[in-house]
Motif scaffolding. Structure first.
Motif, PDB file in Angstrom:
ATOM      1  N   GLY A 181       0.756  -1.240   0.000  1.00 45.87           N
ATOM      2  CA  GLY A 181       0.000   0.000   0.000  1.00 45.87           C
ATOM      3  C   GLY A 181       0.785   1.287   0.000  1.00 45.87           C
ATOM      4  O   GLY A 181       0.357   2.272   0.597  1.00 45.87           O
ATOM      5  N   HIS A 182       1.924   1.338  -0.722  1.00 49.63           N
ATOM      6  CA  HIS A 182       2.754   2.541  -0.685  1.00 49.63           C
ATOM      7  C   HIS A 182       2.191   3.696  -1.498  1.00 49.63           C
ATOM      8  O   HIS A 182       2.206   4.839  -1.053  1.00 49.63           O
ATOM      9  N   ASP A 183       1.688   3.422  -2.706  1.00 52.21           N
ATOM     10  CA  ASP A 183       1.219   4.517  -3.546  1.00 52.21           C
ATOM     11  C   ASP A 183       0.177   4.007  -4.543  1.00 52.21           C
ATOM     12  O   ASP A 183      -0.276   2.861  -4.452  1.00 52.21           O
ATOM     13  N   ASP A 184      -0.178   4.854  -5.505  1.00 52.09           N
ATOM     14  CA  ASP A 184      -1.320   4.555  -6.373  1.00 52.09           C
ATOM     15  C   ASP A 184      -1.072   3.386  -7.319  1.00 52.09           C
ATOM     16  O   ASP A 184      -2.021   2.794  -7.817  1.00 52.09           O
ATOM     17  N   ARG A 185       0.178   3.032  -7.562  1.00 50.65           N
ATOM     18  CA  ARG A 185       0.420   1.840  -8.383  1.00 50.65           C
ATOM     19  C   ARG A 185      -0.157   0.607  -7.694  1.00 50.65           C
ATOM     20  O   ARG A 185      -0.600  -0.329  -8.369  1.00 50.65           O
ATOM     21  N   THR A 186      -0.140   0.612  -6.380  1.00 53.48           N
ATOM     22  CA  THR A 186      -0.762  -0.486  -5.637  1.00 53.48           C
ATOM     23  C   THR A 186      -2.226  -0.192  -5.365  1.00 53.48           C
ATOM     24  O   THR A 186      -3.090  -1.064  -5.529  1.00 53.48           O
ATOM     25  N   TRP A 187      -2.542   1.019  -4.908  1.00 55.60           N
ATOM     26  CA  TRP A 187      -3.927   1.355  -4.544  1.00 55.60           C
ATOM     27  C   TRP A 187      -4.900   1.119  -5.698  1.00 55.60           C
ATOM     28  O   TRP A 187      -6.061   0.778  -5.466  1.00 55.60           O
ATOM     29  N   SER A 188      -4.447   1.307  -6.927  1.00 52.36           N
ATOM     30  CA  SER A 188      -5.344   1.171  -8.076  1.00 52.36           C
ATOM     31  C   SER A 188      -5.485  -0.270  -8.546  1.00 52.36           C
ATOM     32  O   SER A 188      -6.290  -0.546  -9.445  1.00 52.36           O
ATOM     33  N   ASP A 189      -4.737  -1.183  -7.967  1.00 53.09           N
ATOM     34  CA  ASP A 189      -4.827  -2.580  -8.371  1.00 53.09           C
ATOM     35  C   ASP A 189      -6.117  -3.196  -7.831  1.00 53.09           C
ATOM     36  O   ASP A 189      -6.391  -3.122  -6.624  1.00 53.09           O
ATOM     37  N   PRO A 190      -6.922  -3.823  -8.679  1.00 50.26           N
ATOM     38  CA  PRO A 190      -8.220  -4.353  -8.228  1.00 50.26           C
ATOM     39  C   PRO A 190      -8.101  -5.409  -7.118  1.00 50.26           C
ATOM     40  O   PRO A 190      -8.930  -5.436  -6.203  1.00 50.26           O
ATOM     41  N   SER A 191      -7.100  -6.262  -7.194  1.00 49.82           N
ATOM     42  CA  SER A 191      -6.955  -7.294  -6.169  1.00 49.82           C
ATOM     43  C   SER A 191      -6.558  -6.673  -4.834  1.00 49.82           C
ATOM     44  O   SER A 191      -7.086  -7.066  -3.777  1.00 49.82           O
ATOM     45  N   PHE A 192      -5.632  -5.722  -4.859  1.00 46.27           N
ATOM     46  CA  PHE A 192      -5.279  -5.018  -3.619  1.00 46.27           C
ATOM     47  C   PHE A 192      -6.508  -4.365  -3.011  1.00 46.27           C
ATOM     48  O   PHE A 192      -6.763  -4.477  -1.808  1.00 46.27           O
ATOM     49  N   ARG A 193      -7.271  -3.674  -3.842  1.00 50.13           N
ATOM     50  CA  ARG A 193      -8.458  -2.973  -3.338  1.00 50.13           C
ATOM     51  C   ARG A 193      -9.449  -3.940  -2.694  1.00 50.13           C
ATOM     52  O   ARG A 193     -10.024  -3.647  -1.642  1.00 50.13           O
ATOM     53  N   GLU A 194      -9.633  -5.091  -3.314  1.00 56.43           N
ATOM     54  CA  GLU A 194     -10.599  -6.046  -2.774  1.00 56.43           C
ATOM     55  C   GLU A 194     -10.106  -6.664  -1.472  1.00 56.43           C
ATOM     56  O   GLU A 194     -10.886  -6.828  -0.523  1.00 56.43           O
ATOM     57  N   VAL A 195      -8.818  -6.986  -1.407  1.00 53.41           N
ATOM     58  CA  VAL A 195      -8.274  -7.535  -0.160  1.00 53.41           C
ATOM     59  C   VAL A 195      -8.399  -6.515   0.969  1.00 53.41           C
ATOM     60  O   VAL A 195      -8.812  -6.850   2.091  1.00 53.41           O
TER      61      VAL A 195
END
Length: 208
Positions: A181-195
């Protein structure tokens, strides 16, 4: 769900961070500074608390944050989520060891790493039905969480702690720790968001 998102010290992309939480139709997020939250008489009204702080050193005796943590935190049954650098807070304070499920938080960090996240527990409500996924994120090289945690996601990246996400209990509260969860490259990932969304709901007792 009404969720406090608590920040301190560490800079971040405010606009995209808030877009992350606004993308959840079932979450009302209220970002706020840690010292303000600790003195808010309405703080018990949240269903879950998402910490995105990186706080050093341990708060002094008499500090409002310390009084809240030692006297009340985890006793109300509110969900607790430690996101990314929040896990690293209070590096040598045993109290935060007990919250985060880690006993050694000295670390090195490595930006823009491609992390293959593998589901370690496919039966848990947070990861049930989630496929393995890859994110570009900042990794932490540090000791693994203690054995009394339930590890949900792992990676075999050589510059990262193996456990990416885990759960535990602290006092009367469920705790979800998510190293990503460092920045938007991760925040915008659908799997990250769902987890993350499921982790918030699970911590608040809304997901079984």
């Amino acid at each position: 769900m009404k969720v406090a998102v608590i920040t301190e010290w560490h800079p971040f992309d405010v606009v995209n961070f808030q877009k992350l939480f606004r993308s959840y139709e079932d979450v009302e997020a209220y970002p706020q500074a840690w010292d303000i939250f600790a003195q808010d008489p309405g703080r018990d009204g949240y269903d879950a608390l998402v910490f995105y702080n990186m706080s050093f050193p341990a708060p002094a005796e008499g500090d409002a944050r310390r009084r809240y943590l030692e006297d009340e935190f985890g006793t109300t049954g509110q969900g607790i989520v430690l996101l990314h650098h929040a896990i690293l807070s209070y590096e040598t304070w045993p109290f935060w060891d007990a919250v985060s499920g880690t006993t050694q938080r000295r670390f090195s960090y490595h930006r823009e790493q491609e992390l293959r996240c593998r589901v370690a527990d496919g039966g848990h409500p947070i990861t049930r039905g989630i496929d393995d996924f890859t994110v570009v994120d900042e990794s932490y090289a540090m000791a693994e969480p203690a054995a009394d945690n339930t590890v949900l996601l792992t990676t075999d990246h050589p510059r990262s702690v193996r456990a990416i996400a885990w759960t535990r209990t602290f006092r009367n509260s469920r705790v979800f720790c998510y190293q990503s969860g460092h920045d938007d490259r991760t925040w915008s990932d659908p799997s990250f968001r769902e987890v993350l969304r499921r982790g918030i709901h699970w911590s608040a007792g809304r997901l079984a």
